[in-house]
Write a protein that holds these residues in place. Sequence first.
Motif, PDB file in Angstrom:
ATOM      1  N   TYR A   1       0.699  -1.190  -0.318  1.00  0.00           N
ATOM      2  CA  TYR A   1       0.342  -0.098   0.074  1.00  0.00           C
ATOM      3  C   TYR A   1       0.467   0.877   0.304  1.00  0.00           C
ATOM      4  CZ  TYR A   1      -3.601  -3.501   1.094  1.00  0.00           C
ATOM      5  OH  TYR A   1      -3.910  -4.490   1.364  1.00  0.00           O
TER       6      TYR A   1
ATOM      7  N   GLN B   1       0.551  -4.736 -12.044  1.00  0.00           N
ATOM      8  CA  GLN B   1      -0.940  -3.875 -12.853  1.00  0.00           C
ATOM      9  C   GLN B   1      -0.856  -3.451 -13.223  1.00  0.00           C
ATOM     10  OE1 GLN B   1      -1.015  -2.675  -8.341  1.00  0.00           O
ATOM     11  NE2 GLN B   1      -1.562  -4.730  -7.288  1.00  0.00           N
TER      12      GLN B   1
ATOM     13  N   ARG C   1      -9.299   3.200 -15.009  1.00  0.00           N
ATOM     14  CA  ARG C   1      -8.939   3.315 -13.602  1.00  0.00           C
ATOM     15  C   ARG C   1      -7.487   3.478 -13.110  1.00  0.00           C
ATOM     16  NH1 ARG C   1     -13.654   1.690 -12.005  1.00  0.00           N
ATOM     17  NH2 ARG C   1     -15.753   1.281 -12.800  1.00  0.00           N
TER      18      ARG C   1
ATOM     19  N   THR D   1      -4.751   3.346 -10.628  1.00  0.00           N
ATOM     20  CA  THR D   1      -4.507   2.513  -9.345  1.00  0.00           C
ATOM     21  C   THR D   1      -2.575   2.912  -9.111  1.00  0.00           C
ATOM     22  OG1 THR D   1      -3.752   0.088 -10.330  1.00  0.00           O
ATOM     23  CG2 THR D   1      -6.242   0.932  -9.142  1.00  0.00           C
TER      24      THR D   1
ATOM     25  N   GLY E   1     -16.394   5.706  -8.173  1.00  0.00           N
ATOM     26  CA  GLY E   1     -17.449   5.296  -7.837  1.00  0.00           C
ATOM     27  C   GLY E   1     -19.338   5.536  -8.669  1.00  0.00           C
TER      28      GLY E   1
ATOM     29  N   ASP F   1      -9.440   3.735  -8.811  1.00  0.00           N
ATOM     30  CA  ASP F   1      -9.742   2.050  -8.393  1.00  0.00           C
ATOM     31  C   ASP F   1      -9.778   2.080  -7.042  1.00  0.00           C
ATOM     32  OD1 ASP F   1     -10.730  -0.334  -8.289  1.00  0.00           O
ATOM     33  OD2 ASP F   1      -9.029  -1.121  -9.704  1.00  0.00           O
ATOM     34  N   LEU F   2     -10.243   2.111  -6.029  1.00  0.00           N
ATOM     35  CA  LEU F   2      -9.924   2.002  -4.340  1.00  0.00           C
ATOM     36  C   LEU F   2      -9.873   0.666  -4.390  1.00  0.00           C
ATOM     37  CD1 LEU F   2     -12.439   4.409  -3.364  1.00  0.00           C
ATOM     38  CD2 LEU F   2      -9.495   4.728  -3.120  1.00  0.00           C
ATOM     39  N   SER F   3      -9.927  -0.492  -5.519  1.00  0.00           N
ATOM     40  CA  SER F   3     -10.221  -1.838  -4.895  1.00  0.00           C
ATOM     41  C   SER F   3      -8.552  -2.960  -4.926  1.00  0.00           C
ATOM     42  CB  SER F   3     -10.748  -2.876  -6.341  1.00  0.00           C
ATOM     43  OG  SER F   3      -9.438  -2.416  -7.582  1.00  0.00           O
ATOM     44  N   GLU F   4      -8.110  -1.918  -5.222  1.00  0.00           N
ATOM     45  CA  GLU F   4      -6.377  -2.477  -4.589  1.00  0.00           C
ATOM     46  C   GLU F   4      -5.925  -2.233  -2.885  1.00  0.00           C
ATOM     47  OE1 GLU F   4      -4.431  -4.417  -7.089  1.00  0.00           O
ATOM     48  OE2 GLU F   4      -5.296  -3.458  -8.559  1.00  0.00           O
TER      49      GLU F   4
ATOM     50  N   SER G   1     -11.012  -3.615   1.096  1.00  0.00           N
ATOM     51  CA  SER G   1     -12.767  -3.116   1.315  1.00  0.00           C
ATOM     52  C   SER G   1     -13.578  -2.189   2.200  1.00  0.00           C
ATOM     53  CB  SER G   1     -13.460  -4.293   1.352  1.00  0.00           C
ATOM     54  OG  SER G   1     -13.070  -4.608   2.827  1.00  0.00           O
TER      55      SER G   1
ATOM     56  N   SER H   1     -12.969   1.551   1.158  1.00  0.00           N
ATOM     57  CA  SER H   1     -14.367   2.922   0.367  1.00  0.00           C
ATOM     58  C   SER H   1     -16.011   3.040   1.057  1.00  0.00           C
ATOM     59  CB  SER H   1     -15.075   1.401  -0.389  1.00  0.00           C
ATOM     60  OG  SER H   1     -13.498   1.270  -1.578  1.00  0.00           O
ATOM     61  N   ASP H   2     -15.842   2.562   2.528  1.00  0.00           N
ATOM     62  CA  ASP H   2     -16.757   2.798   3.280  1.00  0.00           C
ATOM     63  C   ASP H   2     -17.195   4.311   3.633  1.00  0.00           C
ATOM     64  OD1 ASP H   2     -18.671   3.402   5.501  1.00  0.00           O
ATOM     65  OD2 ASP H   2     -17.736   1.723   6.372  1.00  0.00           O
TER      66      ASP H   2
END
Length: 421
Positions: free
Chosen positions: A66, A116, A138, A140, A186, A210-213, A216, A219-220
């Motif tokens: 990260y 990636q 997207r 990242t 999103g 893209d926050l999927s990397e 989870s 993204s809240d």
Amino acid sequence: MRTKHLILILIGVIIATIVFIAFGPAGEPNDSFKNIVVHTHQQLKEFQENLRVGLERKKLEIDPKYLLLLGFTSSKDAQDQDQRQGEHSNAADKSSRHQRPDANSATRAEQEMGDQRGGHRSQEAITFGGQQRGQRKRITTPHNGTKSNFTVVTYVLEGQTASAILLAQNIASKLPSESLLIYDLGVSEEQLRALGAYCNSSRCSVITYDLSEFPSFVSDQRTHAFRPIVIKDALMRARSVLFMENHMRVRGSHHEFQELQKRAAVHGVLGWNTVTAVSSLTHPKMFEYFESDSENFIFLRMVDLDVVFFADTLFVTEKILLPWLKCCLTQECIDPIGAQSNGCKFNKKPSYRYSGCHGYDESAFNIVLGLTWHLDNSMYSLPSDSSWNIFYKETLEKATRILESRRRNSSEASDHPFTDD
């Protein structure tokens, strides 16, 4: 009298029994009593050790992958993080004490990022201003291109397009020489097209991030853990930024704006503080991750994240952004058990007591600011009610109504968003 004598005799028997149990015939401690003392002492030591270990576990350590995704490759943070993880593993398992820590995890993460990047390069970018629209790209990976001097930064979530559009028009009207960068986190294709119709100049661009990397929970929308990610990415694109929520608007002059930029450049961060204490809007367990206590923050005013200036300096990166991001990427830190964002009880006395409402990323931001500047908020903020606050809020409902009115060619002056009221 007889009763009194009987009570005195009974007390004497009890005292004699206790003395007999405690001491043997030779005046030495009785074995059973001695065992009780030793056992109690042992339990106290174990409790202290468990407490120490528990506090150690609340250190902010995140996956080096990260850090690389966030552009910390130029610092030693990834290596230091990996080394600490190796030391912790060795301490937990003494039999492997002499084994080398995995010093290649940061390298592996870098390779993963390379894979990636290869995948993302195959996608076409969305472009505005009359160019052909291709597949949605997207982003990242860290930006490593040319930096601009300054840009305004915001983000947009599903359903917030009207606010983002009016912010773009507001910036174009009040700060025509400044650029705006909008992070799409999103929104639907339809809303993205609507945004692209307004953000269609060289001074306005949209990045689909893209926050999927990331984990989870980032993204809240409740925790807003993605806000420091957006700010860090923007600071890789500009030397300084003004982060604004899309519901904020500018009403001051460009001269006032330039003065604020100069103030922000002094210490690298400039926001606006409220009358609410940091301790009132921060769950007590979050302080533990920063090795601090809520009592240290009872007189420190909370800075909100609606509008904040940031400069891309080594000091801001390592002292502010890095610890802030580490907390936001650690679920137990950003979202402690029992934390909630509603049901605030500000009628508690004294007012600096925890209100029952937690500020999530905002709380972590304020703890970092307070610790960095030794609880002196004048170093990084101005009062919200000062004349230097040239920003105001516009609700999503009002923004939607204004946009609909414009679409119907309505010219009602009361709905114009660029007033100084």
